[in-house]
Design a protein around this motif. Structure first.
Motif, PDB file in Angstrom:
ATOM      1  N   PRO A  10      13.564 -58.834 -13.848  1.00 15.64           N
ATOM      2  CA  PRO A  10      14.077 -57.988 -14.929  1.00 15.64           C
ATOM      3  C   PRO A  10      15.321 -57.131 -14.280  1.00 15.64           C
ATOM      4  CG  PRO A  10      11.894 -57.297 -13.730  1.00 15.64           C
ATOM      5  CD  PRO A  10      12.330 -58.680 -13.344  1.00 15.64           C
ATOM      6  N   SER A  11      15.989 -56.671 -15.146  1.00 15.03           N
ATOM      7  CA  SER A  11      17.483 -55.927 -14.776  1.00 15.03           C
ATOM      8  C   SER A  11      17.473 -54.719 -15.423  1.00 15.03           C
ATOM      9  CB  SER A  11      18.477 -56.731 -15.269  1.00 15.03           C
ATOM     10  OG  SER A  11      18.729 -57.086 -16.704  1.00 15.03           O
ATOM     11  N   ARG A  12      18.368 -53.880 -15.580  1.00 15.77           N
ATOM     12  CA  ARG A  12      18.587 -52.485 -16.081  1.00 15.77           C
ATOM     13  C   ARG A  12      18.567 -52.701 -17.695  1.00 15.77           C
ATOM     14  NH1 ARG A  12      17.195 -48.485 -12.981  1.00 15.77           N
ATOM     15  NH2 ARG A  12      18.167 -48.333 -11.168  1.00 15.77           N
ATOM     16  N   SER A  13      19.002 -53.901 -18.120  1.00 19.06           N
ATOM     17  CA  SER A  13      19.177 -54.076 -19.757  1.00 19.06           C
ATOM     18  C   SER A  13      17.688 -54.336 -20.088  1.00 19.06           C
ATOM     19  CB  SER A  13      19.785 -55.209 -19.837  1.00 19.06           C
ATOM     20  OG  SER A  13      19.588 -56.454 -19.479  1.00 19.06           O
ATOM     21  N   THR A  14      16.811 -54.963 -19.083  1.00 20.10           N
ATOM     22  CA  THR A  14      15.203 -55.208 -19.597  1.00 20.10           C
ATOM     23  C   THR A  14      14.698 -53.762 -19.730  1.00 20.10           C
ATOM     24  OG1 THR A  14      15.394 -57.291 -18.304  1.00 20.10           O
ATOM     25  CG2 THR A  14      13.243 -56.228 -18.805  1.00 20.10           C
ATOM     26  N   VAL A  15      14.827 -52.805 -18.755  1.00 19.43           N
ATOM     27  CA  VAL A  15      14.379 -51.749 -18.832  1.00 19.43           C
ATOM     28  C   VAL A  15      14.723 -50.860 -20.112  1.00 19.43           C
ATOM     29  CG1 VAL A  15      14.556 -49.262 -17.859  1.00 19.43           C
ATOM     30  CG2 VAL A  15      14.002 -51.563 -16.462  1.00 19.43           C
ATOM     31  N   ALA A  16      16.263 -51.133 -20.366  1.00 17.67           N
ATOM     32  CA  ALA A  16      16.517 -50.460 -21.604  1.00 17.67           C
ATOM     33  C   ALA A  16      15.949 -50.807 -23.055  1.00 17.67           C
ATOM     34  CB  ALA A  16      18.272 -50.670 -21.852  1.00 17.67           C
ATOM     35  N   ALA A  17      15.732 -52.284 -22.907  1.00 16.67           N
ATOM     36  CA  ALA A  17      14.927 -52.540 -23.980  1.00 16.67           C
ATOM     37  C   ALA A  17      13.599 -52.440 -24.272  1.00 16.67           C
ATOM     38  CB  ALA A  17      15.194 -54.337 -24.016  1.00 16.67           C
ATOM     39  N   LEU A  51       6.414 -57.822 -15.332  1.00 19.13           N
ATOM     40  CA  LEU A  51       7.824 -57.864 -14.630  1.00 19.13           C
ATOM     41  C   LEU A  51       7.872 -57.024 -13.375  1.00 19.13           C
ATOM     42  CD1 LEU A  51       9.699 -56.907 -18.092  1.00 19.13           C
ATOM     43  CD2 LEU A  51       9.509 -59.004 -16.857  1.00 19.13           C
ATOM     44  N   ILE A  52       6.763 -56.028 -13.195  1.00 18.00           N
ATOM     45  CA  ILE A  52       7.045 -55.179 -11.933  1.00 18.00           C
ATOM     46  C   ILE A  52       6.702 -56.319 -10.837  1.00 18.00           C
ATOM     47  CG2 ILE A  52       5.437 -53.541 -10.491  1.00 18.00           C
ATOM     48  CD1 ILE A  52       4.919 -52.120 -13.196  1.00 18.00           C
ATOM     49  N   ARG A  53       5.929 -57.180 -10.765  1.00 14.76           N
ATOM     50  CA  ARG A  53       5.763 -58.040  -9.742  1.00 14.76           C
ATOM     51  C   ARG A  53       6.892 -58.767  -9.097  1.00 14.76           C
ATOM     52  NH1 ARG A  53       0.784 -58.846 -12.701  1.00 14.76           N
ATOM     53  NH2 ARG A  53       1.788 -60.709 -13.926  1.00 14.76           N
ATOM     54  N   ASN A  54       7.955 -59.125 -10.142  1.00 12.77           N
ATOM     55  CA  ASN A  54       9.264 -59.675  -9.666  1.00 12.77           C
ATOM     56  C   ASN A  54      10.304 -58.908  -9.931  1.00 12.77           C
ATOM     57  OD1 ASN A  54      10.252 -62.281  -8.793  1.00 12.77           O
ATOM     58  ND2 ASN A  54      11.067 -62.788 -10.836  1.00 12.77           N
TER      59      ASN A  54
END
Length: 307
Positions: A10-17, A51-54
């Protein structure tokens, strides 16, 4: 599916989504109730936790925060569906996640939801205890006045259920005092922004109605209902039923049936067993007035809407 989640970095864009998804869930809950949203919310919660695990260090904290919010949202949706045991399970999960992040304000928010549920489950002493614990958690944190105002209203609900007039009025007074000290700016947590002056007004009316002070409750709930965002159909339906109940207790039978009729109109696009239960309770209270014209008209509308 789990393997795919674990392999995703996951990236910042994942968090934003994910943030956008959570905001959409809350909007849809306000508009149409949380019952039908439960599968989607629980699915997103599992996805976020996977997602937290990776996740790289820079986004782990954000993902935990979002997971906590999704757990609270899952608890709220199950509470709205009157599935209290599952709601308790998700609220407890949200508490654990909030504790991991050290977010005392969010922890207080979860405790306040649990306090409201305890009031619904006829455990007002536990509701008072949870509201008090929430106040202790948030005390002395920054920008806490608006949060404290909401927490004291939740405490007032519990005292009203206990028929403790002195404690209820004291909690209401504290709620208004804290609200007057609060500031409406961007530093407020997103989840407390719903608690504005209109919400404080209508909740004060509901607390007074629970206490049995219907004469004072009616104008407050009516004013809140008049000022509320019309897109928040679930909340307006809920408040319309409370207005109807308070009006009935003051002897305003026709006005009560009109208010309950508004709630029925709103529930045509709302999936909220909690609101439906309140409407059914109001309907039962009409039995002594069954031959009155206003009740006959409401009865036909109720049968058509509920069947």
């Amino acid at each position: 599916m789990l393997q795919q989640v674990e392999e995703t970095r996951p990236s910042r864009s994942t968090v934003a989504a994910l943030k956008s998804t959570v905001q959409d869930f809350w909007r849809r809950d306000d508009e149409s109730g949380g019952s039908s949203l439960r599968p989607a919310i629980v699915g997103q919660l599992r996805y976020a936790q996977g997602l937290i695990r990776n996740a790289p260090p820079g986004v782990v904290g954000d993902l935990r925060t979002l997971s906590a919010e999704l757990a609270r949202l899952a608890g709220w949706a199950h509470f709205d569906a009157r599935q209290y045991s599952l709601a308790q399970m998700y609220f407890t999960q949200a508490l654990d996640l909030a504790g991991d992040n050290g977010d005392r304000q969010f922890l207080a928010n979860v405790l306040s939801s649990m306090s409201l549920q305890a009031t619904y489950e006829d455990d007002p002493l536990e509701a008072v205890r949870l509201a008090s614990a929430a106040q202790d958690a948030v005390r002395d944190t920054t920008q806490s006045s608006r949060i404290m105002s909401m927490l004291h209203i939740r405490e007032a609900f519990a005292h009203a259920t206990l028929h403790d007039s002195t404690s209820c009025h004291r909690a209401i007074s504290k709620a208004h005092t804290h609200f007057d000290r609060s500031q409406d700016d961007e530093s407020l947590p997103e989840w407390i922004r719903y608690f504005d002056e209109t919400k404080l007004t209508v909740d004060t009316g509901i607390a007074l109605a629970q206490l049995g002070n219907y004469q004072r409750a009616v104008p407050l709930i009516a004013e809140g209902l008049r000022r509320e965002n019309h897109e928040q159909r679930r909340g307006r339906a809920f408040h319309a039923v409370w207005l109807a109940t308070a009006q009935l207790r003051t002897g305003a039978l026709a006005e009560a049936c009109t208010s309950a009729g508004l709630a029925l109109d709103l529930t045509s696009t709302v999936d909220s067993p909690r609101v439906t239960r309140h409407l059914a309770d109001f309907h039962r209270q009409l039995a002594p007035h069954a031959r009155q014209a206003a009740v006959v008209g409401f009865e036909a509308k109720f049968r058509s809407a509920i069947s």
